[in-house]
Design a protein around this motif. Structure first.
Motif, mmCIF file in Angstrom:
data_model
loop_
_atom_site.group_PDB
_atom_site.id
_atom_site.type_symbol
_atom_site.label_atom_id
_atom_site.label_comp_id
_atom_site.label_asym_id
_atom_site.label_seq_id
_atom_site.Cartn_x
_atom_site.Cartn_y
_atom_site.Cartn_z
ATOM 1 N N UNK B 93 0.923 -1.311 -0.069
ATOM 2 C CA UNK B 93 0.405 0.020 0.137
ATOM 3 C C UNK B 93 1.211 1.000 0.054
ATOM 4 N N UNK B 94 0.581 1.861 -1.070
ATOM 5 C CA UNK B 94 2.174 3.216 -0.950
ATOM 6 C C UNK B 94 1.787 4.353 -0.292
ATOM 7 N N UNK B 97 -1.645 6.928 -0.107
ATOM 8 C CA UNK B 97 -1.797 6.536 0.511
ATOM 9 C C UNK B 97 -3.321 7.153 1.366
ATOM 10 N N UNK B 99 -6.127 7.962 3.849
ATOM 11 C CA UNK B 99 -7.530 6.863 4.888
ATOM 12 C C UNK B 99 -8.331 7.109 4.830
ATOM 13 N N UNK B 100 -8.967 5.437 4.579
ATOM 14 C CA UNK B 100 -10.491 5.573 3.724
ATOM 15 C C UNK B 100 -11.063 6.488 2.387
ATOM 16 N N UNK B 103 -13.786 5.929 1.149
ATOM 17 C CA UNK B 103 -15.114 5.660 1.800
ATOM 18 C C UNK B 103 -16.183 6.730 2.208
ATOM 19 N N UNK B 104 -15.323 7.915 2.324
ATOM 20 C CA UNK B 104 -15.159 9.349 2.799
ATOM 21 C C UNK B 104 -16.232 9.789 1.064
ATOM 22 N N UNK B 134 -6.744 -0.200 -1.147
ATOM 23 C CA UNK B 134 -7.447 -1.584 -0.079
ATOM 24 C C UNK B 134 -8.746 -1.301 -1.167
ATOM 25 N N UNK B 135 -9.707 -0.075 -0.966
ATOM 26 C CA UNK B 135 -11.300 0.539 -1.121
ATOM 27 C C UNK B 135 -10.773 0.909 -2.435
ATOM 28 N N UNK B 137 -11.134 -2.241 -4.507
ATOM 29 C CA UNK B 137 -11.016 -4.031 -4.434
ATOM 30 C C UNK B 137 -12.616 -4.230 -4.949
ATOM 31 N N UNK B 139 -14.439 -6.462 -3.517
ATOM 32 C CA UNK B 139 -14.964 -7.279 -2.526
ATOM 33 C C UNK B 139 -15.274 -5.867 -1.780
ATOM 34 N N UNK B 140 -14.782 -4.522 -1.485
ATOM 35 C CA UNK B 140 -14.787 -3.859 -0.871
ATOM 36 C C UNK B 140 -15.489 -2.803 -1.465
ATOM 37 N N UNK B 143 -19.210 -4.874 -0.606
ATOM 38 C CA UNK B 143 -19.726 -4.487 0.982
ATOM 39 C C UNK B 143 -20.254 -2.938 1.050
ATOM 40 N N UNK B 144 -19.924 -2.116 0.522
ATOM 41 C CA UNK B 144 -19.968 -1.166 0.819
ATOM 42 C C UNK B 144 -21.117 -0.778 -0.127
ATOM 43 N N UNK B 146 -23.772 -3.511 -0.039
ATOM 44 C CA UNK B 146 -24.781 -3.735 0.954
ATOM 45 C C UNK B 146 -24.625 -2.838 2.094
#
Lengths: 230, 230
Positions: B93-94, B97, B99-100, B103-104, B134-135, B137, B139-140, B143-144, B146
């Protein structure tokens, strides 16, 4: 004996619930990093109360992040829609719902938590919000936690595990007040009202004031920040 | 015949990927409401490019939301950490990156989408980001989605269904460029660089510049916004 410092992040609104969660998290041994949101709410007194609560209830730190949800409109809390008052309020999701509010707040709490190197996030969602706000329900919180553990670098690398702690989720307002009093929460520092009168006191007529009054009545204690006489 | 207007929300960065997604969403018949984020990034040229792309690629609207992630620190994109340059960059992970970040951004896009009455959100995450962020991928993203369908009023009431569209997720950078060229994307409007030189041109040496160069090389077309000679 050197204790390991357990850090937690807590979205802090200035209301009763997050003030109570702050005390619960401290009682569990966490140092609490409080995070408030300036999201264009028309109730600006809320932000002053959050600072008062963070200081009065001994948060380790308190930061306010500006995130302009008012650009989107759509809620009585940010837009020019009247806050519903008095009896006969509609059932269902209330007009004071802010789109994706807890999702936005938890996401910023997640970013902050990862920066602090912790996966512990507390949030003051509770049972009485279930009927109205979808983002206060346990199934929402669980789905958020699942997503969050896939989202952030330190969780994916196994260094932290994101846990969304919701100690109030199954409590009544009365139980929340009773627990807060046990832990020494000073509720005179808090503001619950959606639409306070200009001097910053509770209006006594909105849904949030109604829930607050119910909480103190159920707990059998007087509200130290009473609404003006009606 | 009156077509039904399909609205979509798109986080727009000013880079190649989200510019391409804008064109793909329009090609699918969506009117695209672009959303940019002023999150305290030190690369301010990014926001100007986002406005240029929104206008040049005919977004229906473009708003920029200020959300101050720099208050949290922790990334070379917002803090005073040098942006890695040249060969021999670390795997994993560079340092760039944030954080989140997705997601934000998705959470603000979700709030905006619900305000617009749509559940369609496009985002330009792609295969080449997998190894690092990671955000990005699948699978992320799943899940988001859902979580999001449990989070917002109109989804819970069955009026909309939140869908996170990721048309680039399995494309190489070369395929992204090729698809964008087919759809008439003007890549001279875009900026990929993490750390552009003062006149706003690409540095040509950071990881983002490297990916951009690879994309145009694979697609066999010249970059209309070339880096300065090294």
């Amino acid at each position: 004996m050197a204790d390991i410092i357990k850090k937690a992040v807590l979205p802090l609104s200035g209301g009763m619930d997050s003030a109570t969660v702050l005390a619960i998290a401290r009682d569990l041994g966490y140092t609490v990093h409080a995070l408030s949101f300036d999201y264009g709410q028309r109730n600006r007194a809320e932000l002053h109360c959050a600072a008062r609560v963070a200081s009065g209830q001994e948060a380790a730190s308190h930061v306010t992040v500006r995130v302009d949800l008012s650009a989107f409109g759509g809620s009585a809390l940010t837009a020019d829609i009247p806050v519903p008052k008095g009896a006969g309020q509609p059932v269902g999701i209330p007009a004071t719902y802010v789109p994706a509010r807890n999702t936005v707040f938890l996401s910023l709490a997640l970013a902050y938590a990862e920066t602090l190197g912790t996966g512990d996030i507390f949030i003051g969602v509770n049972a009485l919000d279930y009927s109205g706000y979808p983002d206060c329900r346990p199934e929402y919180i669980q789905a958020y936690e699942t997503m969050a553990n896939l989202a952030v670098k330190q969780a994916v690398e196994g260094k932290i595990r994101i846990t969304i702690h919701t100690p109030l989720i199954s409590m009544t307002k009365g139980r929340i007040v009773a627990r807060g009093m046990e832990l020494g929460v000073d509720y005179s520092l808090t503001l619950s009202c959606y639409d306070p009168v200009p001097d910053g006191r509770h209006c006594g007529r909105c849904a949030a004031c109604g829930l607050r009054a119910k909480g103190f009545a159920e707990a059998g204690v007087p509200d130290p920040a009473p609404p003006p006489s009606l």
